[in-house]
Every structure is written in structure tokens, then in C-alpha cells.
Design a protein around this motif. Structure first.
Motif, mmCIF file in Angstrom:
data_model
loop_
_atom_site.group_PDB
_atom_site.id
_atom_site.type_symbol
_atom_site.label_atom_id
_atom_site.label_comp_id
_atom_site.label_asym_id
_atom_site.label_seq_id
_atom_site.Cartn_x
_atom_site.Cartn_y
_atom_site.Cartn_z
ATOM 1 N N ALA A 55 13.514 -9.386 -101.267
ATOM 2 C CA ALA A 55 13.161 -10.782 -101.539
ATOM 3 C C ALA A 55 14.168 -11.743 -100.896
ATOM 4 O O ALA A 55 13.770 -12.744 -100.274
ATOM 5 C CB ALA A 55 13.092 -11.021 -103.035
ATOM 6 N N VAL A 56 15.465 -11.440 -101.022
ATOM 7 C CA VAL A 56 16.485 -12.304 -100.420
ATOM 8 C C VAL A 56 16.364 -12.294 -98.909
ATOM 9 O O VAL A 56 16.391 -13.341 -98.252
ATOM 10 C CB VAL A 56 17.899 -11.874 -100.874
ATOM 11 C CG1 VAL A 56 18.975 -12.594 -100.079
ATOM 12 C CG2 VAL A 56 18.086 -12.131 -102.358
ATOM 13 N N ALA A 60 15.381 -15.266 -96.269
ATOM 14 C CA ALA A 60 16.283 -15.622 -95.167
ATOM 15 C C ALA A 60 15.557 -15.591 -93.822
ATOM 16 O O ALA A 60 15.752 -16.483 -92.985
ATOM 17 C CB ALA A 60 17.473 -14.669 -95.147
ATOM 18 N N TYR A 61 14.715 -14.574 -93.620
ATOM 19 C CA TYR A 61 13.969 -14.509 -92.362
ATOM 20 C C TYR A 61 12.965 -15.650 -92.248
ATOM 21 O O TYR A 61 12.726 -16.175 -91.157
ATOM 22 C CB TYR A 61 13.266 -13.154 -92.216
ATOM 23 C CG TYR A 61 14.192 -12.070 -91.729
ATOM 24 C CD1 TYR A 61 14.793 -12.144 -90.479
ATOM 25 C CD2 TYR A 61 14.471 -10.975 -92.522
ATOM 26 C CE1 TYR A 61 15.656 -11.165 -90.038
ATOM 27 C CE2 TYR A 61 15.337 -9.976 -92.091
ATOM 28 C CZ TYR A 61 15.930 -10.083 -90.843
ATOM 29 O OH TYR A 61 16.783 -9.110 -90.415
ATOM 30 N N THR A 62 12.398 -16.065 -93.356
ATOM 31 C CA THR A 62 11.470 -17.200 -93.335
ATOM 32 C C THR A 62 12.206 -18.475 -92.930
ATOM 33 O O THR A 62 11.725 -19.249 -92.090
ATOM 34 C CB THR A 62 10.807 -17.384 -94.713
ATOM 35 O OG1 THR A 62 10.153 -16.169 -95.076
ATOM 36 C CG2 THR A 62 9.805 -18.518 -94.703
ATOM 37 N N ILE A 63 13.374 -18.701 -93.522
ATOM 38 C CA ILE A 63 14.179 -19.878 -93.174
ATOM 39 C C ILE A 63 14.633 -19.782 -91.718
ATOM 40 O O ILE A 63 14.595 -20.776 -90.974
ATOM 41 C CB ILE A 63 15.384 -20.010 -94.127
ATOM 42 C CG1 ILE A 63 14.894 -20.319 -95.545
ATOM 43 C CG2 ILE A 63 16.352 -21.087 -93.653
ATOM 44 C CD1 ILE A 63 15.962 -20.236 -96.615
ATOM 45 N N PHE A 64 15.033 -18.586 -91.283
ATOM 46 C CA PHE A 64 15.450 -18.381 -89.896
ATOM 47 C C PHE A 64 14.309 -18.684 -88.929
ATOM 48 O O PHE A 64 14.525 -19.266 -87.863
ATOM 49 C CB PHE A 64 15.944 -16.943 -89.695
ATOM 50 C CG PHE A 64 16.166 -16.578 -88.258
ATOM 51 C CD1 PHE A 64 17.260 -17.087 -87.568
ATOM 52 C CD2 PHE A 64 15.283 -15.741 -87.589
ATOM 53 C CE1 PHE A 64 17.464 -16.762 -86.239
ATOM 54 C CE2 PHE A 64 15.481 -15.412 -86.266
ATOM 55 C CZ PHE A 64 16.576 -15.920 -85.576
ATOM 56 N N LEU A 73 20.725 -15.614 -91.623
ATOM 57 C CA LEU A 73 20.579 -14.168 -91.762
ATOM 58 C C LEU A 73 21.891 -13.515 -92.158
ATOM 59 O O LEU A 73 21.928 -12.653 -93.047
ATOM 60 C CB LEU A 73 20.073 -13.565 -90.443
ATOM 61 C CG LEU A 73 18.685 -14.008 -90.000
ATOM 62 C CD1 LEU A 73 18.342 -13.397 -88.654
ATOM 63 C CD2 LEU A 73 17.651 -13.626 -91.032
ATOM 64 N N SER A 74 22.968 -13.918 -91.530
ATOM 65 C CA SER A 74 24.288 -13.366 -91.873
ATOM 66 C C SER A 74 24.645 -13.679 -93.322
ATOM 67 O O SER A 74 25.155 -12.825 -94.042
ATOM 68 C CB SER A 74 25.356 -13.945 -90.942
ATOM 69 O OG SER A 74 25.073 -13.623 -89.611
ATOM 70 N N SER A 75 24.372 -14.902 -93.744
ATOM 71 C CA SER A 75 24.663 -15.300 -95.126
ATOM 72 C C SER A 75 23.863 -14.472 -96.120
ATOM 73 O O SER A 75 24.388 -14.057 -97.160
ATOM 74 C CB SER A 75 24.358 -16.783 -95.330
ATOM 75 O OG SER A 75 25.162 -17.570 -94.491
ATOM 76 N N ALA A 76 22.585 -14.231 -95.811
ATOM 77 C CA ALA A 76 21.740 -13.449 -96.715
ATOM 78 C C ALA A 76 22.269 -12.031 -96.874
ATOM 79 O O ALA A 76 22.314 -11.488 -97.985
ATOM 80 C CB ALA A 76 20.306 -13.424 -96.195
ATOM 81 N N ILE A 77 22.702 -11.440 -95.787
ATOM 82 C CA ILE A 77 23.231 -10.075 -95.849
ATOM 83 C C ILE A 77 24.525 -10.050 -96.661
ATOM 84 O O ILE A 77 24.709 -9.203 -97.548
ATOM 85 C CB ILE A 77 23.457 -9.518 -94.423
ATOM 86 C CG1 ILE A 77 22.101 -9.303 -93.750
ATOM 87 C CG2 ILE A 77 24.256 -8.214 -94.464
ATOM 88 C CD1 ILE A 77 22.188 -8.985 -92.272
#
Length: 189
Positions: A55-56, A60-64, A73-77
């Protein structure tokens, strides 16, 4: 089971916590003055971890996709990994143990999913009583086992209340079993 001169009895029963999740209570009687109670909850669910992580990362990919900012993407990981480590090391308790030794005291231990353990010991001379207390939480009565500590200045007063099994939160039926056994030992002291 008999171990030389030492009596060792072990029981394992299944109960539920206040949320209806299965927990187990393991009772070990090392002698007439020494008993150990271990309440274990379910292990970390890999399926739940995968759902939250997905889900996270999907968010993140949607926002990216719309912003084309790789920092998202880095922040989400990083947030996912740090969140999992904090949860496993500081929040998720696998089992809690109460060891009561007649004339010595009470040891309370918590074992976390990461393997970390925390242990506290309370001398018998500081213990006034072990009781089942009740609290009202969100229109629900919740019962919990606690140790009442004597006030050093007034032996009839209580200076502090130490709640037990805070993470596993067993229901009343489980608490009564532990309470009765603790009272048997306290009566012999």
C-alpha cells in the motif's frame, strides 16, 4: 513431572485478548513458592506486512507517476523499512512473563519480535498486593492484573500501581487464573 526433589508442573491453555485475538497462557509451577506465567501472542504476520508495504509503495508510485520526483520512491522505501524495524524492535511483543518467587519477589519480562528483552524485578517487601483492576476505555470495561506497591512512608497506602501483561491484554478469565495462583503464593509468605 518429577525432577529429583523439585516439583515441576506445566500447563498450556488458549485464551483470547480484549480484541478477540488468540493468546496462550503457559503456567509453570517450579515449586510451592515459585510459579511462572507466560502469555504469548501471535507472531508477526508476513501477509499483513506485505499488504502495508504494498500500500505504501503503490501510493508512492502513484505520486511519482504524477510528479516524476524520485525522492518520493526513496522516501517510501526508507519509511517502510524504518517503520518495520521500529515496530518489530519496540512495539510487537511476542510474549510476556511473570515469575513470582515467594519470599524473594516478582520478575516481569517482555520479549519483543526482534529478540530484544526487557526485565523488571520488584522485591517482595515492596509489594502490597496483586489485584485485578478495571478501567473504562471507549465504553468498554477492561480488566488488567497489577501489582500494588507499598508507600514507604505509610504501610497502609499504595504508592504505585504496576500493570502486568500490558501488550497481550488477556481477558478476565485468563487474569483470574494468574491472580489465584499469585494469591496462593502471597498467602504463604
Amino acid at each position: 513431572m518429577q525432577n529429583g526433589n523439585q516439583q515441576f508442573i506445566m500447563e498450556d491453555e488458549t485464551y483470547t485478548d480484549i480484541d478477540g485475538k488468540a493468546i496462550s497462557l503457559e503456567c509453570q509451577s517450579h515449586s510451592g513458592f515459585c510459579r511462572e506465567f507466560t502469555v504469548s501472542s501471535a507472531k508477526v504476520s508476513i501477509g499483513r506486512v506485505m499488504v502495508y508495504t504494498s500500500a505504501v509503495w503503490l501510493s508512492a508510485y502513484t505520486i511519482f507517476f504524477f510528479t516524476e520526483n524520485t525522492a518520493v520512491l526513496s522516501s517510501a522505501i526508507i519509511i517502510t523499512l524504518v517503520g518495520m524495524m521500529v515496530h518489530i524492535h519496540f512495539v510487537k511483543v511476542d510474549h510476556e512473563t511473570l515469575l513470582i518467587i515467594g519470599s524473594l519477589g516478582v520478575q516481569v519480562s517482555s520479549s519483543y519480535a526482534s529478540g530484544r528483552e526487557s526485565t523488571d524485578f520488584i522485591e517482595m517487601g515492596k509489594i502490597k498486593d496483586i489485584v485485578i483492576n478495571e478501567a473504562i476505555h471507549m465504553q468498554t470495561v477492561v480488566y488488567y492484573l497489577c501489582i500494588l506497591l507499598k508507600d514507604p512512608t505509610d504501610s497502609d497506602a499504595v504508592s504505585c500501581v504496576v500493570p502486568l501483561f500490558q501488550s497481550s491484554k488477556p481477558r478476565l478469565s485468563c487474569l483470574v487464573k494468574v491472580y489465584k495462583s499469585c494469591q496462593d503464593i502471597l498467602a504463604k509468605c
